[in-house]
Design a protein around this motif. Structure first.
Motif, PDB file in Angstrom:
ATOM      1  N   SER A   1       0.831  -1.205   0.000  1.00 53.36           N
ATOM      2  CA  SER A   1       0.000   0.000   0.000  1.00 53.36           C
ATOM      3  C   SER A   1       0.866   1.256   0.000  1.00 53.36           C
ATOM      4  N   ALA A   2       1.934   1.212   0.806  1.00 49.54           N
ATOM      5  CA  ALA A   2       2.831   2.369   0.869  1.00 49.54           C
ATOM      6  C   ALA A   2       3.501   2.609  -0.484  1.00 49.54           C
ATOM      7  N   GLU A   3       3.960   1.514  -1.106  1.00 49.12           N
ATOM      8  CA  GLU A   3       4.587   1.666  -2.407  1.00 49.12           C
ATOM      9  C   GLU A   3       3.566   2.128  -3.444  1.00 49.12           C
ATOM     10  N   GLY A   4       2.323   1.620  -3.303  1.00 47.68           N
ATOM     11  CA  GLY A   4       1.263   2.062  -4.205  1.00 47.68           C
ATOM     12  C   GLY A   4       1.004   3.552  -4.075  1.00 47.68           C
ATOM     13  N   ASP A   5       1.009   4.043  -2.825  1.00 47.26           N
ATOM     14  CA  ASP A   5       0.821   5.486  -2.607  1.00 47.26           C
ATOM     15  C   ASP A   5       1.957   6.286  -3.254  1.00 47.26           C
ATOM     16  N   SER A   6       3.180   5.766  -3.115  1.00 50.83           N
ATOM     17  CA  SER A   6       4.325   6.462  -3.713  1.00 50.83           C
ATOM     18  C   SER A   6       4.222   6.476  -5.235  1.00 50.83           C
ATOM     19  N   LEU A   7       3.757   5.340  -5.784  1.00 49.96           N
ATOM     20  CA  LEU A   7       3.602   5.274  -7.239  1.00 49.96           C
ATOM     21  C   LEU A   7       2.510   6.215  -7.718  1.00 49.96           C
ATOM     22  N   ARG A   8       1.405   6.293  -6.953  1.00 47.66           N
ATOM     23  CA  ARG A   8       0.330   7.211  -7.340  1.00 47.66           C
ATOM     24  C   ARG A   8       0.802   8.658  -7.269  1.00 47.66           C
ATOM     25  N   ALA A   9       1.589   8.946  -6.240  1.00 43.86           N
ATOM     26  CA  ALA A   9       2.138  10.307  -6.130  1.00 43.86           C
ATOM     27  C   ALA A   9       3.057  10.603  -7.314  1.00 43.86           C
ATOM     28  N   LYS A  10       3.838   9.575  -7.688  1.00 45.31           N
ATOM     29  CA  LYS A  10       4.732   9.742  -8.841  1.00 45.31           C
ATOM     30  C   LYS A  10       3.934   9.931 -10.124  1.00 45.31           C
ATOM     31  N   THR A  11       2.827   9.164 -10.234  1.00 42.48           N
ATOM     32  CA  THR A  11       1.967   9.297 -11.410  1.00 42.48           C
ATOM     33  C   THR A  11       1.329  10.678 -11.455  1.00 42.48           C
ATOM     34  N   GLN A  12       0.867  11.151 -10.285  1.00 39.38           N
ATOM     35  CA  GLN A  12       0.268  12.488 -10.231  1.00 39.38           C
ATOM     36  C   GLN A  12       1.286  13.558 -10.604  1.00 39.38           C
ATOM     37  N   GLU A  13       2.530  13.336 -10.160  1.00 39.45           N
ATOM     38  CA  GLU A  13       3.592  14.278 -10.509  1.00 39.45           C
ATOM     39  C   GLU A  13       3.817  14.285 -12.024  1.00 39.45           C
ATOM     40  N   THR A  14       3.792  13.082 -12.628  1.00 37.92           N
ATOM     41  CA  THR A  14       3.953  12.994 -14.077  1.00 37.92           C
ATOM     42  C   THR A  14       2.808  13.685 -14.791  1.00 37.92           C
ATOM     43  N   GLU A  15       1.576  13.468 -14.299  1.00 35.05           N
ATOM     44  CA  GLU A  15       0.411  14.110 -14.912  1.00 35.05           C
ATOM     45  C   GLU A  15       0.490  15.635 -14.781  1.00 35.05           C
ATOM     46  N   LEU A  16       0.983  16.085 -13.625  1.00 35.72           N
ATOM     47  CA  LEU A  16       1.145  17.526 -13.426  1.00 35.72           C
ATOM     48  C   LEU A  16       2.162  18.093 -14.410  1.00 35.72           C
ATOM     49  N   MET A  17       3.250  17.349 -14.607  1.00 34.54           N
ATOM     50  CA  MET A  17       4.262  17.802 -15.570  1.00 34.54           C
ATOM     51  C   MET A  17       3.667  17.858 -16.974  1.00 34.54           C
ATOM     52  N   LYS A  18       2.849  16.844 -17.318  1.00 36.48           N
ATOM     53  CA  LYS A  18       2.195  16.858 -18.630  1.00 36.48           C
ATOM     54  C   LYS A  18       1.306  18.092 -18.769  1.00 36.48           C
ATOM     55  N   LEU A  19       0.556  18.392 -17.695  1.00 35.06           N
ATOM     56  CA  LEU A  19      -0.342  19.544 -17.725  1.00 35.06           C
ATOM     57  C   LEU A  19       0.447  20.838 -17.897  1.00 35.06           C
ATOM     58  N   GLU A  20       1.566  20.946 -17.189  1.00 28.24           N
ATOM     59  CA  GLU A  20       2.389  22.150 -17.304  1.00 28.24           C
ATOM     60  C   GLU A  20       2.947  22.307 -18.712  1.00 28.24           C
ATOM     61  N   VAL A  21       3.376  21.172 -19.297  1.00 30.75           N
ATOM     62  CA  VAL A  21       3.910  21.225 -20.655  1.00 30.75           C
ATOM     63  C   VAL A  21       2.819  21.617 -21.641  1.00 30.75           C
ATOM     64  N   GLU A  22       1.621  21.024 -21.481  1.00 31.92           N
ATOM     65  CA  GLU A  22       0.514  21.357 -22.371  1.00 31.92           C
ATOM     66  C   GLU A  22       0.106  22.821 -22.233  1.00 31.92           C
ATOM     67  N   THR A  23       0.125  23.311 -20.986  1.00 33.57           N
ATOM     68  CA  THR A  23      -0.204  24.717 -20.752  1.00 33.57           C
ATOM     69  C   THR A  23       0.793  25.633 -21.445  1.00 33.57           C
ATOM     70  N   GLU A  24       2.070  25.284 -21.315  1.00 39.39           N
ATOM     71  CA  GLU A  24       3.110  26.076 -21.978  1.00 39.39           C
ATOM     72  C   GLU A  24       2.965  26.012 -23.497  1.00 39.39           C
ATOM     73  N   ASN A  25       2.608  24.819 -23.986  1.00 39.99           N
ATOM     74  CA  ASN A  25       2.436  24.651 -25.423  1.00 39.99           C
ATOM     75  C   ASN A  25       1.271  25.491 -25.931  1.00 39.99           C
ATOM     76  N   ARG A  26       0.145  25.464 -25.200  1.00 44.38           N
ATOM     77  CA  ARG A  26      -1.016  26.269 -25.591  1.00 44.38           C
ATOM     78  C   ARG A  26      -0.708  27.764 -25.533  1.00 44.38           C
TER      79      ARG A  26
END
Length: 598
Positions: A432-457
């Protein structure tokens, strides 16, 4: 993750293999070397031989000779270029011990020579090479400092290659630092410069960087798009080795994107191309990737074993580098899948001490998992727990979150099978702890994608605004031109009523008609460019036709108007007639302008 050691093994250099292929290229290069007329040509061919030689010892001989000749020439540019190429050669076989340090030494010597002679492009490339070396070593802070030096050097030159190298290198560093918005910004700037230069090799450099950038964000579709563009550039240049490497990277991306059939087709295309180019050396990479596809991605272990045994070069390659134990493990896993447990146990026991002695953490964890899976199939759960715990401890030391969670889940189920619910709860919490860390990592990746898309737009919006402002500015100018034409022709009409000399009339009429017909050509020019797609011969033909019609018309109208005004300016009715002619010409001009705008 577990098959990456094979890719690293490939980077160590294909020593002692594909001699026929190497002979094909080597003989050609040796002939060119024998006919070299200048020291620069000789050094160039020696470095080509050093890069393609299958024997690492022979490659070192060629490289040393190239460096010696460059040093004796005392040509700073040649010396720096040779050290740069040698440094890149060492980075491309980074898996061999000491090669990173050798690469660093070469880049530092290149830096020194380039700095002494003010060779800013080579100095930029030296800093870029040092940045890459430190990224490979995992020290992103030092890599960033050298990227900043590359950028500062490139700013002081008009060389597109230096600027693209600096921006792309900075993008690479920010990508490894997980600062995706900054990475995207630098890649975008590098792409703009490369597109303006229309240099295929610069474009390829940026496309590769963007492909790895999108791959790091798990956007494999976009990563494939960028890699396809890099491949198209190399195909136009007919750069064989880069084409093969591009195809293998494409296959890897298709595999990561779960498009296994496409990955296999791309690998097979790479093999066919290697045959066409007589370059068997790079076929080994494709062989290994197809094996990885069967073994690690589709988990068809028996098919993977048959493929490995069917490609003798792979078998010999693993034995040559001391990875014979891995062949034993592969056989053990395949026999386990077929239910031949006694044979599987024989090979597991045979491989185990060799894995412990020679394998890295990744290899050891993979072996423990495979042996644990064997015991699970035999329903010998305590033994399976023992090997899975070893695998968990190994990946936990490396902070490999994906595998930690997978092994913790397996251990939870295994402990439940033997009735040890307390241990099962421990590993449930760990999972569960590792799953939480992975979800946090995934959220961080999604945030980076959003930032890149925002910059692109934002950039797209800025480009649209600039285009609208440009169009508005052009429309204002067209309106000004139209108003100027109207005023000129009104002046011509007024001259018919005023006592002025014929010379003044001729000058005003001449300028008015020059203005009119150049304005007509200006209005038609953009339409012509669009029709012809800026093909020079098509543009020329159309403009010749236009000139053939407009020039005589210009002279005829100018002559008629001058004659009419100079001889009839005293008569009001005739003046009114001149006004009618001028008004008609002006109306026609405005109509053409309106049509152009529409």
């Amino acid at each position: 993750m577990r098959y990456l050691f094979l890719i690293l093994l490939l980077r160590m250099g294909l020593v002692g293999f594909a001699q026929d292929s190497s002979a094909f290229f080597g003989d050609s290069l040796k002939k060119r070397l024998a006919g070299a007329q200048t020291t620069a040509d000789k050094v160039h061919f020696l470095m080509d031989l050093a890069t393609t030689a299958p024997d690492s010892m022979q490659a070192e001989v060629y490289a040393r000779e190239a460096v010696t000749d460059a040093e004796l020439s005392r040509d700073r540019r040649l010396m720096a270029t040779t050290y740069l190429r040698n440094g890149e050669r060492y980075l491309n076989i980074q898996g061999l011990e000491g090669n990173l340090e050798k690469a660093q030494h070469c880049f530092e010597l290149a830096e020194q020579g380039a700095k002494e002679d003010g060779l800013l492009r080579l100095l930029t490339e030296s800093y870029a090479g040092l940045s890459r070396m430190w990224r490979i070593k995992g020290d992103n802070e030092k890599a960033l400092s050298f990227s900043n030096l590359a950028m500062a050097t490139a700013v002081n030159t008009d060389n597109d290659s230096a600027k693209v190298t600096a921006y792309a290198t900075m993008g690479d560093v920010y990508r490894d630092m997980k600062n995706m918005p900054m990475a995207f910004e630098h890649y975008s700037e590098a792409l703009s410069l490369a597109e303006e230069s229309r240099d295929g090799r610069l474009l390829r450099r940026v496309y590769l960087g963007l492909s790895y950038f999108y791959g790091a964000m798990l956007e494999y579709g976009k990563a494939i798009d960028e890699m396809m563009q890099a491949y198209e550039v190399d195909r136009r240049l007919w750069d064989g080795s880069n084409m093969l490497m591009d195809l293998n990277r494409l296959g890897e991306l298709f595999g990561n994107n779960k498009q296994h059939d496409l990955a296999l087709q791309v690998y097979e295309h790479s093999l066919a191309l290697a045959d066409t180019l007589h370059y068997d050396l790079l076929k080994i990479t494709s062989y290994f990737r197809i094996f990885n596809l069967y073994y690690f991605q589709t988990r068809e272990y028996v098919k993977a074993l048959h493929y490995l045994l069917g490609q003798r070069v792979l078998f010999d390659y693993l034995l040559h580098f001391g990875y014979g134990f891995y062949l034993m493990q592969i056989k053990a896993v395949a026999f386990t899948e077929e239910g031949r447990y006694d044979s599987a146990m024989y090979y597991f026991r045979l491989a185990e001490p060799l894995v412990s002695e020679r394998g890295n953490i990744e290899v050891k964890a993979g072996f423990c998992q495979s042996f644990g899976d064997y015991y699970i199939k035999r329903r010998q759960y305590p033994e399976a727990i023992g090997y899975y715990r070893k695998a968990f401890d190994l990946v936990a030391a490396e902070k490999d979150l994906d595998n930690e969670q997978g092994f913790a889940d397996s251990l939870q189920r295994l402990y439940e099978q033997v009735g040890d619910y307390r241990s099962a709860l421990v590993y449930n919490r760990l999972a569960s702890a590792e799953g939480d860390s992975l979800r946090a990592k995934t959220q961080e990746t999604e945030l980076m994608k959003l930032e890149v898309e925002t910059e692109n737009r934002r950039k797209e919006r800025q480009a649209r605004d600039e285009e609208l402002n440009k169009e508005r500015r052009h429309n204002i100018q067209y309106m000004g031109f139209t108003a100027g034409l109207v005023l000129l022709f009104i002046t011509i009409v007024m001259l018919g009523r005023l006592p002025v000399s014929v010379g003044v009339i001729r000058t005003v009429v001449f300028l008015s008609f020059i203005f009119l017909f150049e304005f007509i050509i200006l209005l038609l020019d953009r339409t012509i460019q669009a029709w012809t797609h800026e093909e020079p011969w098509k543009v020329l033909c159309i403009k010749i036709v236009l000139a053939a019609g407009l020039v005589p018309l210009h002279h005829w109208l100018e002559h008629r108007v001058i004659h009419y005004i100079s001889h009839r300016r005293g008569r009001g009715s005739h003046a009114s007639g001149a006004e009618g002619v001028v008004a008609a010409v002006t109306e026609g001009t405005q109509t053409m302008q309106g049509t152009h705008k529409i």
